[in-house]
Design an enzyme around this catalytic site. Sequence first.
Site, PDB file in Angstrom:
ATOM      1  N   ALA A 285       0.876  -1.176   0.000  1.00 32.54           N
ATOM      2  CA  ALA A 285       0.000   0.000   0.000  1.00 32.54           C
ATOM      3  C   ALA A 285       0.908   1.219   0.000  1.00 32.54           C
ATOM      4  O   ALA A 285       2.087   1.135   0.351  1.00 32.54           O
ATOM      5  CB  ALA A 285      -0.885  -0.033   1.236  1.00 32.54           C
TER       6      ALA A 285
ATOM      7  N   GLU B 112       4.195  -4.579   7.676  1.00 30.04           N
ATOM      8  CA  GLU B 112       3.404  -3.480   8.258  1.00 30.04           C
ATOM      9  C   GLU B 112       3.785  -3.145   9.686  1.00 30.04           C
ATOM     10  O   GLU B 112       3.658  -2.004  10.115  1.00 30.04           O
ATOM     11  CB  GLU B 112       1.906  -3.837   8.194  1.00 30.04           C
TER      12      GLU B 112
ATOM     13  N   GLU C 203      -0.067  -9.422   0.031  1.00 33.11           N
ATOM     14  CA  GLU C 203      -1.487  -9.779   0.161  1.00 33.11           C
ATOM     15  C   GLU C 203      -2.152  -9.953  -1.202  1.00 33.11           C
ATOM     16  O   GLU C 203      -3.021 -10.813  -1.369  1.00 33.11           O
ATOM     17  CB  GLU C 203      -2.213  -8.702   0.987  1.00 33.11           C
TER      18      GLU C 203
ATOM     19  N   GLY D 277       0.801  -4.904   1.175  1.00 37.20           N
ATOM     20  CA  GLY D 277      -0.322  -5.142   0.272  1.00 37.20           C
ATOM     21  C   GLY D 277       0.071  -5.898  -0.986  1.00 37.20           C
ATOM     22  O   GLY D 277      -0.777  -6.535  -1.620  1.00 37.20           O
TER      23      GLY D 277
END
Length: 255
Positions: free
Chosen positions: A63, A131, A111, A108
Amino acid sequence: MSWETVTLEESEGIATITVDRPDSLNALNRETLQALEEAVGETDDARAVVVTGAGKDAFVAGADIGYMQEISTNEAQEYAEVGHRIFDAIATHDAPVIAAVNGYAFGGGCELALACDLRVASENAVFGQTEIDLGIVPGWGGTQRLSRLVGDATARRMVFLGERLDAASAAEVGLVGEVVPQAELDDVVSDLAAEIAAKPKFAMTAAKEALNQVHEMPQSAGLAFERRLWSGLFGTHDQREGMAAFLEDREPEFE
Ligand code: COA
């Protein structure tokens, strides 16, 4: 089709989505996420989908940290929801989705790869749920999908410590199915996608649906679901054709 930071190419039933924001190592800012959602939405008819990152360094470096630094709780919730919506669309797509992981797959990005059905990595790929070092936790499915894929012990190390796994280690723990030299990644993934695309489409969707239920249903319900899916395939063109071709000792011609 193309958006500013995402491209979608389609050829012979194979849709290839490329996150193309190399200056930020393909990090998913709000606009890129929206483009990714629209691109995934355009692939409903594909028989196989490939997701990858542009360039030689990164699949998706996560992200977008610049975007996230100042956002409010409400904005974070919305950002999480969009990510979940896209990754769920990938996970429940009728066709198998292959992640061609060509470099960093952090946060992300890891993910995104986890939401795919199959992961093929180049030798330079690095995976991490990093994270924790940003003061947050995985928010696009990482705590759930990672654990189911690699088991609790490895997932806890990765999520608690932000531990990074190189491609070989990722293969050892089952995070990726195959590691290939970077120069061969595109060819290996296109061959795999072509092989999948040539298989009977309804049966492929049924196979994915059934496998997706493994972590959703108790085994008895999963077995009942499998029986219904299985019998539902009888009478389809591809079932008749596949079996006739076997009995007539010829190659099947699937729809
Ligand atoms: N969000 C926003 N920008 C990012 C980014 C991210 N997740 N990851 C990398 N970038 C940007 C960097 O800020 C840098 O931009 P700049 O050139 O304008 O300074 C550019 O991408 C290149 O990154 P850089 O850190 O210089 O490359 P590197 O090769 O030294 O390191 C990484 C690569 C992947 C190890 C490092 O960029 C990194 O740790 N990124 C963050 C990964 C992360 O924690 N992701 C999870 C987010 S939830």
